[in-house]
Design a protein around this motif. Structure first.
Motif, PDB file in Angstrom:
ATOM      1  N   ARG A 180       0.825  -1.200   0.000  1.00 29.27           N
ATOM      2  CA  ARG A 180       0.000   0.000   0.000  1.00 29.27           C
ATOM      3  C   ARG A 180       0.866   1.260   0.000  1.00 29.27           C
ATOM      4  NH1 ARG A 180      -4.280  -0.646   4.763  1.00 29.27           N
ATOM      5  NH2 ARG A 180      -2.968  -2.413   5.312  1.00 29.27           N
ATOM      6  N   ARG A 181       1.947   1.234   0.782  1.00 30.74           N
ATOM      7  CA  ARG A 181       2.839   2.396   0.816  1.00 30.74           C
ATOM      8  C   ARG A 181       3.459   2.625  -0.557  1.00 30.74           C
ATOM      9  NH1 ARG A 181       5.471   5.833   4.247  1.00 30.74           N
ATOM     10  NH2 ARG A 181       7.650   6.344   3.802  1.00 30.74           N
ATOM     11  N   ASN A 182       3.864   1.543  -1.216  1.00 33.29           N
ATOM     12  CA  ASN A 182       4.440   1.657  -2.557  1.00 33.29           C
ATOM     13  C   ASN A 182       3.435   2.295  -3.521  1.00 33.29           C
ATOM     14  OD1 ASN A 182       6.818   0.418  -4.401  1.00 33.29           O
ATOM     15  ND2 ASN A 182       4.874   0.269  -5.488  1.00 33.29           N
ATOM     16  N   THR A 183       2.174   1.834  -3.456  1.00 30.57           N
ATOM     17  CA  THR A 183       1.135   2.368  -4.344  1.00 30.57           C
ATOM     18  C   THR A 183       0.870   3.840  -4.066  1.00 30.57           C
ATOM     19  OG1 THR A 183       0.097   0.183  -4.477  1.00 30.57           O
ATOM     20  CG2 THR A 183      -1.264   2.081  -5.082  1.00 30.57           C
ATOM     21  N   GLU A 184       0.829   4.219  -2.776  1.00 29.65           N
ATOM     22  CA  GLU A 184       0.583   5.619  -2.412  1.00 29.65           C
ATOM     23  C   GLU A 184       1.695   6.533  -2.935  1.00 29.65           C
ATOM     24  OE1 GLU A 184       0.228   5.522   1.800  1.00 29.65           O
ATOM     25  OE2 GLU A 184      -1.724   4.516   1.786  1.00 29.65           O
ATOM     26  N   ILE A 185       2.946   6.059  -2.853  1.00 31.71           N
ATOM     27  CA  ILE A 185       4.064   6.874  -3.349  1.00 31.71           C
ATOM     28  C   ILE A 185       3.998   7.005  -4.868  1.00 31.71           C
ATOM     29  CG2 ILE A 185       6.575   7.031  -3.532  1.00 31.71           C
ATOM     30  CD1 ILE A 185       6.748   5.573  -0.847  1.00 31.71           C
ATOM     31  N   GLU A 186       3.691   5.900  -5.563  1.00 36.56           N
ATOM     32  CA  GLU A 186       3.586   5.948  -7.028  1.00 36.56           C
ATOM     33  C   GLU A 186       2.455   6.880  -7.461  1.00 36.56           C
ATOM     34  OE1 GLU A 186       5.284   1.532  -8.303  1.00 36.56           O
ATOM     35  OE2 GLU A 186       3.123   1.905  -8.259  1.00 36.56           O
ATOM     36  N   THR A 187       1.370   6.895  -6.686  1.00 38.41           N
ATOM     37  CA  THR A 187       0.241   7.775  -7.008  1.00 38.41           C
ATOM     38  C   THR A 187       0.644   9.242  -6.861  1.00 38.41           C
ATOM     39  OG1 THR A 187      -1.334   6.092  -6.267  1.00 38.41           O
ATOM     40  CG2 THR A 187      -2.138   8.372  -6.411  1.00 38.41           C
ATOM     41  N   ARG A 188       1.433   9.548  -5.836  1.00 41.44           N
ATOM     42  CA  ARG A 188       1.858  10.934  -5.583  1.00 41.44           C
ATOM     43  C   ARG A 188       2.979  11.357  -6.530  1.00 41.44           C
ATOM     44  NH1 ARG A 188       5.153  13.872  -1.641  1.00 41.44           N
ATOM     45  NH2 ARG A 188       4.195  15.922  -1.360  1.00 41.44           N
ATOM     46  N   PHE A 189       3.854  10.395  -6.902  1.00 40.22           N
ATOM     47  CA  PHE A 189       4.982  10.706  -7.790  1.00 40.22           C
ATOM     48  C   PHE A 189       4.960   9.741  -8.989  1.00 40.22           C
ATOM     49  CE2 PHE A 189       6.379  11.831  -3.491  1.00 40.22           C
ATOM     50  CZ  PHE A 189       6.848  13.128  -3.664  1.00 40.22           C
ATOM     51  N   PRO A 190       3.982   9.865  -9.899  1.00 38.79           N
ATOM     52  CA  PRO A 190       3.858   8.895 -11.006  1.00 38.79           C
ATOM     53  C   PRO A 190       5.103   8.812 -11.888  1.00 38.79           C
ATOM     54  CG  PRO A 190       2.458  10.835 -11.357  1.00 38.79           C
ATOM     55  CD  PRO A 190       2.946  10.905  -9.949  1.00 38.79           C
ATOM     56  N   SER A 191       5.870   9.876 -11.980  1.00 38.87           N
ATOM     57  CA  SER A 191       7.065   9.862 -12.835  1.00 38.87           C
ATOM     58  C   SER A 191       8.172   8.980 -12.254  1.00 38.87           C
ATOM     59  CB  SER A 191       7.595  11.283 -13.031  1.00 38.87           C
ATOM     60  OG  SER A 191       8.028  11.834 -11.790  1.00 38.87           O
ATOM     61  N   LEU A 192       8.064   8.638 -10.960  1.00 36.46           N
ATOM     62  CA  LEU A 192       9.100   7.833 -10.308  1.00 36.46           C
ATOM     63  C   LEU A 192       8.816   6.330 -10.364  1.00 36.46           C
ATOM     64  CD1 LEU A 192       9.802   9.934  -7.061  1.00 36.46           C
ATOM     65  CD2 LEU A 192      11.028   9.986  -9.249  1.00 36.46           C
ATOM     66  N   LYS A 193       7.686   5.955 -10.950  1.00 36.36           N
ATOM     67  CA  LYS A 193       7.335   4.530 -10.972  1.00 36.36           C
ATOM     68  C   LYS A 193       8.429   3.735 -11.670  1.00 36.36           C
ATOM     69  CE  LYS A 193       3.550   1.369 -12.041  1.00 36.36           C
ATOM     70  NZ  LYS A 193       2.153   1.251 -12.518  1.00 36.36           N
ATOM     71  N   ARG A 194       8.906   2.694 -11.008  1.00 31.82           N
ATOM     72  CA  ARG A 194      10.036   1.913 -11.493  1.00 31.82           C
ATOM     73  C   ARG A 194       9.593   0.867 -12.514  1.00 31.82           C
ATOM     74  NH1 ARG A 194      14.490   1.600  -7.932  1.00 31.82           N
ATOM     75  NH2 ARG A 194      14.737  -0.604  -8.465  1.00 31.82           N
ATOM     76  N   ALA A 195      10.556   0.458 -13.354  1.00 24.80           N
ATOM     77  CA  ALA A 195      10.265  -0.602 -14.325  1.00 24.80           C
ATOM     78  C   ALA A 195       9.948  -1.915 -13.619  1.00 24.80           C
ATOM     79  CB  ALA A 195      11.451  -0.788 -15.272  1.00 24.80           C
ATOM     80  N   ASP A 196      10.557  -2.112 -12.432  1.00 22.94           N
ATOM     81  CA  ASP A 196      10.301  -3.334 -11.673  1.00 22.94           C
ATOM     82  C   ASP A 196       9.310  -3.083 -10.537  1.00 22.94           C
ATOM     83  OD1 ASP A 196      11.853  -1.756 -10.057  1.00 22.94           O
ATOM     84  OD2 ASP A 196      13.236  -3.339  -9.441  1.00 22.94           O
ATOM     85  N   SER A 197       8.385  -2.146 -10.751  1.00 18.26           N
ATOM     86  CA  SER A 197       7.416  -1.791  -9.714  1.00 18.26           C
ATOM     87  C   SER A 197       6.656  -3.014  -9.205  1.00 18.26           C
ATOM     88  CB  SER A 197       6.411  -0.776 -10.263  1.00 18.26           C
ATOM     89  OG  SER A 197       5.330  -0.628  -9.364  1.00 18.26           O
ATOM     90  N   PRO A 198       6.505  -3.157  -7.884  1.00 17.55           N
ATOM     91  CA  PRO A 198       5.740  -4.273  -7.322  1.00 17.55           C
ATOM     92  C   PRO A 198       4.287  -4.282  -7.770  1.00 17.55           C
ATOM     93  CG  PRO A 198       7.085  -3.249  -5.619  1.00 17.55           C
ATOM     94  CD  PRO A 198       7.158  -2.357  -6.827  1.00 17.55           C
ATOM     95  N   THR A 199       3.747  -3.112  -8.142  1.00 18.58           N
ATOM     96  CA  THR A 199       2.358  -3.072  -8.597  1.00 18.58           C
ATOM     97  C   THR A 199       2.190  -3.742  -9.960  1.00 18.58           C
ATOM     98  OG1 THR A 199       2.695  -0.873  -9.566  1.00 18.58           O
ATOM     99  CG2 THR A 199       1.852  -0.969  -7.323  1.00 18.58           C
ATOM    100  N   GLU A 200       3.297  -3.994 -10.648  1.00 19.70           N
ATOM    101  CA  GLU A 200       3.240  -4.662 -11.954  1.00 19.70           C
ATOM    102  C   GLU A 200       3.633  -6.131 -11.867  1.00 19.70           C
ATOM    103  OE1 GLU A 200       2.011  -3.115 -14.485  1.00 19.70           O
ATOM    104  OE2 GLU A 200       1.862  -1.226 -13.405  1.00 19.70           O
ATOM    105  N   GLN A 201       3.890  -6.608 -10.652  1.00 20.59           N
ATOM    106  CA  GLN A 201       4.361  -7.979 -10.480  1.00 20.59           C
ATOM    107  C   GLN A 201       3.239  -8.888  -9.983  1.00 20.59           C
ATOM    108  OE1 GLN A 201       7.556  -8.606 -11.467  1.00 20.59           O
ATOM    109  NE2 GLN A 201       7.595  -6.427 -11.948  1.00 20.59           N
ATOM    110  N   ILE A 202       3.263 -10.138 -10.412  1.00 22.09           N
ATOM    111  CA  ILE A 202       2.330 -11.161  -9.930  1.00 22.09           C
ATOM    112  C   ILE A 202       3.158 -12.366  -9.509  1.00 22.09           C
ATOM    113  CG2 ILE A 202       0.395 -12.671 -10.505  1.00 22.09           C
ATOM    114  CD1 ILE A 202      -0.303 -10.720 -12.750  1.00 22.09           C
ATOM    115  N   GLY A 203       3.011 -12.792  -8.285  1.00 22.14           N
ATOM    116  CA  GLY A 203       3.718 -13.987  -7.841  1.00 22.14           C
ATOM    117  C   GLY A 203       5.221 -13.842  -7.929  1.00 22.14           C
ATOM    118  N   ALA A 204       5.885 -14.932  -8.363  1.00 25.90           N
ATOM    119  CA  ALA A 204       7.343 -14.938  -8.469  1.00 25.90           C
ATOM    120  C   ALA A 204       7.760 -15.815  -9.635  1.00 25.90           C
ATOM    121  CB  ALA A 204       7.965 -15.457  -7.173  1.00 25.90           C
ATOM    122  N   THR A 205       9.004 -15.628 -10.072  1.00 23.87           N
ATOM    123  CA  THR A 205       9.538 -16.419 -11.179  1.00 23.87           C
ATOM    124  C   THR A 205       9.476 -17.906 -10.844  1.00 23.87           C
ATOM    125  OG1 THR A 205      11.039 -14.615 -11.712  1.00 23.87           O
ATOM    126  CG2 THR A 205      11.547 -16.782 -12.647  1.00 23.87           C
TER     127      THR A 205
END
Length: 706
Positions: free
Chosen positions: A51-76
């Motif tokens: 939730r903290r990660n999502t809140e920060i991305e919402t406030r600073f959308p330009s900082l969203k990382r390529a490996d953002s946890p919000t874009e990940q599902i499960g694990a390799t």
């Protein structure tokens, strides 16, 4: 550090650094949970980080990382299995934590579809099973492939393992030519307990909870191990289809049931948000009696045509959401109340519960504190829980926070059995039959048996060998219990005479279960190594009521030697003499602790036991550090907020080496408050009291060179 700063107060640089930290933590948590079946943090902690990660991305959308946890599902997927690419991705679900989140979910869907607030819109509500996601592909009615979720796009091929699960059909009747049934592999509570018992008997790995056990069992490279594990499967969704299963979610679930799959009987159709939340409450109330773990309720738009219109975000469907249960709360049945006797004679009531998972841990016991807590009052007679008492047979709410011992938070009187009776707290010790007395002003009832009480004797011995006391390598709580039960030791002195009393000792011990010649030799050497002991450790090891580790250090520094200490205790029996006044002048020693110290050495049997112990030891005198010239010698210091140049433990240790006393609270006795970022009420109170307040740099300047 950025993790301690509220999202709205983060600078852009701090936000970028925090996103980097969160990405690493969440990636590690995903690996531990999905790939290794060994999570190291609770679901609540994981949800909080995400939730903290999502809140920060919402406030600073330009900082969203390529490996953002919000874009990940499960694990390799693990390298131990061949890979399966899902024809239809296996996505995760968005989360709702409050009722308001469910209202917003309904509103978002209506807005997306252009539906007014009073338009008909049905949802299904079903338990969210806490297990391992699995996709089963059938072709022409035959099971041809089974795959885990993996990272959502690619999973692990566990077909051979899935075929061993009895509740997974190997052949379907009246099924589409191609169908992928999706659901959850899980393990019941009874089967989990039986599995762990078998694992323990053979010295195998014990599982932390049923979810870990199910995941670890399904992901075995040897399918025969999976076959031996009691796994079950609930079906609730689908992937690729050659023809539709129905027009609605409800019809599709019924079709899967008719094909031979187990579907959850608690799934209900709801026509409003109020009905959805009502079903959530009903399922939550049954959580402890289901016999398997759930961690929330999943709502799905019932009309499949509307699901198609709503579609998906990058990792979650728009038409579904998981309403999570509070991770640290659960309801269950109180099956019994038992009494444990501690090393100080305290009678502690323990709730024996029907096992329930709370915060990712299976809980079967909880503390009940004392007899007042059971009655529903505090130490001053004021009501707690609205005055509701706790009885055997009650439906109770269990609370657990982090590593804190679980406790009973509430009672549902509407479910109290008609034949229940108030709990009658014992006035006789259940271990030795001695009187159990509750002194005026004390919340605890205590056994008066002392050393004749086996429970007190064993607990005192366990404390004696604990890490902060004598810490004898190879002699822990389990070995102490064994030696006491067999009559080898009855008091601390017996530990140091053990080898002499049994000849060589090694010969006697090596033939006992769990011991060999090498381990026996090591034990006796470890005992000899601890014959020399610092005064502070000895005082703490005696297990005197109210005398903890910090107080033991203060007392040792005050008296310096064992002979000075013991003489002072003898002379302090008069509560108005100079020895008593000297004792209570020790910083941190009050009237209650002083009385406990003096009473211990005044008891003839206790004193004789201590004398026998001391005769076996060489006690090191306590020496004060040389703090001459220290600018903080004798001053009381409080640290608050975040220290950025040293850890709190380092700061405390350095201050104490310079002769300062470090306190955890601000009072009129405080001399200096060291305040880092995030300092709150302590800084405010210090300012009100006129106490000197320093930031970390000023503190370091003050003690520089000292």
């Amino acid at each position: 550090m950025a993790e301690h700063i509220a999202v709205q107060d983060l600078s852009k640089d701090q936000a970028a650094e925090e996103l980097r930290r969160l990405s690493g933590l969440l990636a590690q948590a995903n690996r531990q949970y999905y790939a290794e079946d060994a999570p190291q943090i609770s679901d609540a902690e994981y949800d909080c980080l995400k939730r903290r990660n999502t809140e920060i991305e919402t406030r600073f959308p330009s900082l969203k990382r390529a490996d953002s946890p919000t874009e990940q599902i499960g694990a390799t997927p693990s390298e131990g299995f061949s890979k399966v690419r899902h024809e239809v991705p296996m996505l995760s679900l968005g989360n709702a934590f409050e009722d308001e989140d469910v209202v917003e979910f309904d509103g978002r869907i209506r807005k997306y579809l252009g539906l007014p607030s009073d338009a008909d819109l049905d949802f299904t509500a079903e338990p969210k099973i806490d297990g391992l996601s699995l996709s089963l592909r059938y072709e022409n009615g035959l099971l041809v492939q089974a795959a885990t979720r993996g990272d959502g796009a690619v999973g692990e091929n566990v077909t051979a393992n899935a075929r061993t699960i009895q509740t997974i059909p190997k052949k379907l009747d009246s099924a589409p030519d191609v169908i992928e049934i999706r659901g959850e592999v899980y393990m019941s509570h009874d089967d989990f307990d039986a599995l762990n018992a078998r694992q323990g008997e053979r010295g195998g790995k014990l599982f932390a909870n049923p979810r870990n056990a199910a995941a670890g069992s399904l992901r075995q490279l040897d399918a025969e191990i999976t076959r031996s594990r009691p796994l079950k499967f609930f079906a609730y969704a689908w992937g690729a289809l050659s023809e539709p299963l129905g027009q609605t979610q409800s019809e599709a679930i019924k079709r899967m049931e008719n094909m031979g799959f187990c579907t959850n009987p608690l799934t209900e159709l709801c026509s409003s948000v109020a009905e959805m939340i009502d079903q959530y409450r009903k399922i939550e109330a049954q959580r402890a009696t289901l016999g398997y773990d759930i961690d929330g309720v999943v709502y799905k738009v019932n009309d499949l045509a509307l699901q198609e219109r709503l579609g998906f975000r990058s990792t979650t469907p728009r038409w579904a959401i998981a309403h999570k249960f509070p991770a640290e709360l659960a309801w269950t049945t109180l099956e019994d109340i038992t009494i444990q006797v501690g090393r100080t004679g305290a009678l502690s009531p323990v709730a024996r519960l029907k096992p329930v998972t709370v915060g990712g841990v299976v809980v079967s016991n909880a503390t009940l504190h004392n007899e007042d807590y059971i009655k529903g009052v505090d130490s001053k007679g004021n009501q707690i829980r609205d005055g509701k008492d706790i009885r055997v047979g009650d439906w109770v709410q269990v609370y657990r926070a982090g590593d804190v011992i679980p406790k009973i938070a509430d009672v549902d009187l509407s479910r109290r059995p008609s034949d229940s009776v108030p709990f009658d707290f014992p006035t006789i010790c259940p271990e030795c039959g001695s009187d159990a007395i509750r002194e005026e002003g004390d919340a605890v009832r205590r056994c008066m048996g002392g050393l004749v009480c086996p429970a007190q004797a064993v607990e005192k011995l366990k404390h004696f060998v604990s890490r902060a006391a004598f810490d004898i390598d190879g002699l822990g709580a389990k070995q102490v219990e064994q030696f006491y039960t067999d009559g080898w030791i009855a008091e601390p002195a017996d530990i140091f005479t053990l080898q002499a009393r049994y000849g060589s000792g090694v010969q006697q011990l090596k033939n006992r279960e769990g011991w060999g010649e090498k381990s026996a030799t090591k034990l006796f050497q470890a005992i000899d190594d601890k014959r020399t002991i610092p005064l502070a450790r000895l005082i703490f090891a005696l297990g005197i009521r109210h005398v903890g580790e910090a107080a033991s250090n203060l007392i040792a520094l005050h008296y310096g030697t064992w002979s000075a200490f013991i003489t002072a205790m003898e002379n302090a029996r008069e509560a108005s003499g100079p020895a008593w006044d000297d004792l209570i002048s020790v910083d941190g020693v009050g009237q209650v602790m002083a009385q406990s110290l003096v009473s211990t050495f005044a008891q003839e049997a206790e004193r004789a036991s201590i004398d026998r112990l001391v005769a076996e030891l060489s006690i090191q005198d306590a020496t004060r550090p040389d703090t001459q010239g220290s600018p903080v010698d004798g001053k009381t210091v409080v640290f608050t907020g975040t220290l950025e140049k040293m850890t709190r433990a380092e700061a405390k240790a350095r201050a104490e080496r310079l002769g300062a006393k470090v306190s955890g609270s601000v009072s009129a006795k405080t001399d200096i408050l060291v305040a880092g970022p995030g300092a709150g009420s302590k800084a405010k109170k210090a300012a009100e009291l006129g106490i000197e307040i320093l930031d970390e740099d000023a503190w370091l300047d003050l003690i520089a060179g000292a």
